[in-house]
Design an enzyme around this catalytic site. Structure first.
Site, PDB file in Angstrom:
ATOM      1  N   LYS A  66     -55.109  -3.031  22.526  1.00 30.12           N
ATOM      2  CA  LYS A  66     -54.292  -3.605  21.446  1.00 30.12           C
ATOM      3  C   LYS A  66     -55.036  -4.695  20.662  1.00 30.12           C
ATOM      4  O   LYS A  66     -54.796  -4.868  19.469  1.00 30.12           O
ATOM      5  CB  LYS A  66     -52.979  -4.150  22.008  1.00 30.12           C
ATOM      6  CG  LYS A  66     -52.050  -3.041  22.511  1.00 30.12           C
ATOM      7  CD  LYS A  66     -50.741  -3.582  23.026  1.00 30.12           C
ATOM      8  CE  LYS A  66     -49.927  -2.476  23.667  1.00 30.12           C
ATOM      9  NZ  LYS A  66     -48.618  -2.930  24.138  1.00 30.12           N
ATOM     10  N   ALA A 128     -46.384 -14.979  29.343  1.00 33.29           N
ATOM     11  CA  ALA A 128     -46.953 -15.419  28.068  1.00 33.29           C
ATOM     12  C   ALA A 128     -48.143 -14.546  27.698  1.00 33.29           C
ATOM     13  O   ALA A 128     -49.083 -14.996  27.066  1.00 33.29           O
ATOM     14  CB  ALA A 128     -47.361 -16.893  28.156  1.00 33.29           C
TER      15      ALA A 128
HETATM   16  P1  NDP Z   1     -50.463  -9.243  30.084  1.00 34.99           P
HETATM   17  O1  NDP Z   1     -51.509  -8.888  31.087  1.00 34.99           O
HETATM   18  O2  NDP Z   1     -50.848  -9.540  28.691  1.00 34.99           O
HETATM   19  O3  NDP Z   1     -49.662 -10.534  30.628  1.00 34.99           O
HETATM   20  C1  NDP Z   1     -49.217 -10.591  31.947  1.00 34.99           C
HETATM   21  C2  NDP Z   1     -48.309 -11.783  32.137  1.00 34.99           C
HETATM   22  O4  NDP Z   1     -47.703 -11.682  33.431  1.00 34.99           O
HETATM   23  C3  NDP Z   1     -49.018 -13.145  32.094  1.00 34.99           C
HETATM   24  O5  NDP Z   1     -48.162 -14.074  31.485  1.00 34.99           O
HETATM   25  C4  NDP Z   1     -49.195 -13.461  33.591  1.00 34.99           C
HETATM   26  O6  NDP Z   1     -49.274 -14.835  33.878  1.00 34.99           O
HETATM   27  C5  NDP Z   1     -47.919 -12.901  34.152  1.00 34.99           C
HETATM   28  N1  NDP Z   1     -47.978 -12.565  35.583  1.00 34.99           N
HETATM   29  C6  NDP Z   1     -48.677 -11.565  36.168  1.00 34.99           C
HETATM   30  N2  NDP Z   1     -48.436 -11.524  37.489  1.00 34.99           N
HETATM   31  C7  NDP Z   1     -47.554 -12.527  37.746  1.00 34.99           C
HETATM   32  C8  NDP Z   1     -46.922 -13.001  38.939  1.00 34.99           C
HETATM   33  N3  NDP Z   1     -47.155 -12.414  40.127  1.00 34.99           N
HETATM   34  N4  NDP Z   1     -46.065 -14.029  38.847  1.00 34.99           N
HETATM   35  C9  NDP Z   1     -45.832 -14.623  37.639  1.00 34.99           C
HETATM   36  N5  NDP Z   1     -46.407 -14.233  36.479  1.00 34.99           N
HETATM   37  C10 NDP Z   1     -47.258 -13.201  36.538  1.00 34.99           C
HETATM   38  O7  NDP Z   1     -49.399  -8.062  30.172  1.00 34.99           O
HETATM   39  P2  NDP Z   1     -48.454  -7.508  28.992  1.00 34.99           P
HETATM   40  O8  NDP Z   1     -47.842  -8.677  28.325  1.00 34.99           O
HETATM   41  O9  NDP Z   1     -49.194  -6.508  28.192  1.00 34.99           O
HETATM   42  O10 NDP Z   1     -47.358  -6.688  29.829  1.00 34.99           O
HETATM   43  C11 NDP Z   1     -46.314  -7.363  30.519  1.00 34.99           C
HETATM   44  C12 NDP Z   1     -45.296  -6.342  31.023  1.00 34.99           C
HETATM   45  O11 NDP Z   1     -44.673  -5.692  29.924  1.00 34.99           O
HETATM   46  C13 NDP Z   1     -45.891  -5.218  31.889  1.00 34.99           C
HETATM   47  O12 NDP Z   1     -44.991  -4.958  32.950  1.00 34.99           O
HETATM   48  C14 NDP Z   1     -45.954  -4.047  30.938  1.00 34.99           C
HETATM   49  O13 NDP Z   1     -45.888  -2.807  31.605  1.00 34.99           O
HETATM   50  C15 NDP Z   1     -44.689  -4.285  30.117  1.00 34.99           C
HETATM   51  N6  NDP Z   1     -44.711  -3.631  28.808  1.00 34.99           N
HETATM   52  C16 NDP Z   1     -43.712  -2.748  28.535  1.00 34.99           C
HETATM   53  C17 NDP Z   1     -43.669  -2.087  27.328  1.00 34.99           C
HETATM   54  C18 NDP Z   1     -42.557  -1.124  27.064  1.00 34.99           C
HETATM   55  O14 NDP Z   1     -42.619  -0.411  26.041  1.00 34.99           O
HETATM   56  N7  NDP Z   1     -41.525  -1.085  27.897  1.00 34.99           N
HETATM   57  C19 NDP Z   1     -44.685  -2.325  26.272  1.00 34.99           C
HETATM   58  C20 NDP Z   1     -45.662  -3.334  26.636  1.00 34.99           C
HETATM   59  C21 NDP Z   1     -45.673  -3.957  27.873  1.00 34.99           C
HETATM   60  P3  NDP Z   1     -50.674 -15.644  33.761  1.00 34.99           P
HETATM   61  O15 NDP Z   1     -50.826 -15.965  32.310  1.00 34.99           O
HETATM   62  O16 NDP Z   1     -50.460 -16.827  34.610  1.00 34.99           O
HETATM   63  O17 NDP Z   1     -51.746 -14.717  34.275  1.00 34.99           O
END
Ligand code: NDP
Length: 277
Positions: A66, A128
């Site tokens: 993306k 975030a």
């Molecule tokens: P990113 O990798 O960009 O961000 C991941 C986020 O999750 C970060 O804020 C990270 O925190 C946090 N995180 C990860 N593990 C943990 C944990 N164990 N406890 C607390 N916080 C955690 O991912 P995306 O934003 O791209 O995706 C997020 C979700 O959205 C996924 O589940 C994805 O599948 C879903 N999604 C669904 C879509 C749909 O069409 N339904 C479309 C796009 C995404 P930190 O910053 O501290 O690492």
């Protein structure tokens, strides 16, 4: 001539996009082909160039491309610019138009499909990353009374807050998970935009955040009752939803952007829904 579209990602084997777009095309009488392309890491631009040379008219873009799609575009929508990422491209002559429909699809699913009015309500957004960033403007446009951002890495929640502060009309803030637990404050809508559920993990969300009668929304889809949704259920949330509706709604947004006709989404959402248990 049949117009060509595709989704590009890596891995891509799991994608539902070809099924969704083929169904939309049948339903609306549009003559399109829609492929799934496994992009090569480090070669996104070349892969897209090849598809364009073969007559490709547009693409959906999924992880991990993306940001590269954003850089590749010549024309960015405001939503893509603010999200810093693109999930849909349209090719017209030498121009590459980019959009980010993730947040719009999420918001449409919550407001239209789940019939949850965000205006005047208390909303908590966990995470975030890219998905949370895409949700910011569409969420703020709904004018919740309160929107709180929480992230494990607190500096990212703060950065998101600073970026979107100018768009907020209601009470808008960020905090850490421990501050959230101390505040013990309930929210009408709690959205899990972390990727924790993809690994079967629970973000450290306190039970007290789920207002009784409220909605808990999990962005991951097809995973049944994730640890987050289980916690929300145990805490008395009245309505649980996963991201299948978001997936279908963002696809409908791209389809309409490309073809100028809006498909019906309810049937596809029902088809792809995995029971939350
Ligand atoms: P990113 O990798 O960009 O961000 C991941 C986020 O999750 C970060 O804020 C990270 O925190 C946090 N995180 C990860 N593990 C943990 C944990 N164990 N406890 C607390 N916080 C955690 O991912 P995306 O934003 O791209 O995706 C997020 C979700 O959205 C996924 O589940 C994805 O599948 C879903 N999604 C669904 C879509 C749909 O069409 N339904 C479309 C796009 C995404 P930190 O910053 O501290 O690492």
């Amino acid at each position: 001539m049949t117009d060509k579209y595709a989704v590009i990602g890596n891995p891509i084997g799991h994608t539902k996009s070809p099924l969704i777009h083929a169904t939309f095309a049948r339903q609306t009488g549009q003559d399109i082909d829609y492929l799934a392309i496994e992009g090569e890491i480090g070669h996104f631009a070349e892969n897209v160039e090849t598809f364009r040379r073969d007559g490709g008219r547009g693409m959906n873009v999924t992880a991990p491309f993306k940001l590269e799609a954003f850089d590749y575009a010549t024309d960015l929508s405001e939503q893509a610019r603010l999200a810093g990422a693109a999930n849909a491209l349209k090719f017209e002559g030498g121009r590459i138009f980019a959009q980010n429909f993730d947040g719009v699809g999420l918001t449409r699913d919550i407001v239209s499909n789940l019939a949850f009015t965000m205006r005047g309500r208390r909303v908590l957004l966990l995470g975030a990353g890219g998905a949370a960033r895409g949700a910011m403007l569409p969420f703020l446009n709904e004018r919740p009374a309160k929107l709180v951002l929480v992230n494990r890495t607190v500096s990212k929640a703060q950065a998101l807050f600073e970026q979107f502060k100018p768009y907020a009309e209601g009470d808008f803030s960020w905090c850490s998970y421990s501050e959230l637990a101390e505040a013990a404050e309930p929210f009408d809508l709690v959205v899990n935009a972390t990727s924790a559920s993809l690994r079967g993990e629970l973000p450290p969300v306190p039970v007290g955040v789920f207002a009784s009668g409220g909605v808990a929304y999990e962005l991951a889809y097809g995973k049944g009752l994730t640890p987050f949704l289980k916690r929300a259920q145990d805490a008395g949330a009245a309505q649980l939803a996963d991201g299948v509706g978001m997936l279908v709604e963002q696809a409908a947004e791209s389809f309409e952007w490309w073809r100028g006709v809006r498909p019906e989404t309810a049937t596809m959402i029902r088809t792809l829904t995995v029971p939350l248990r």
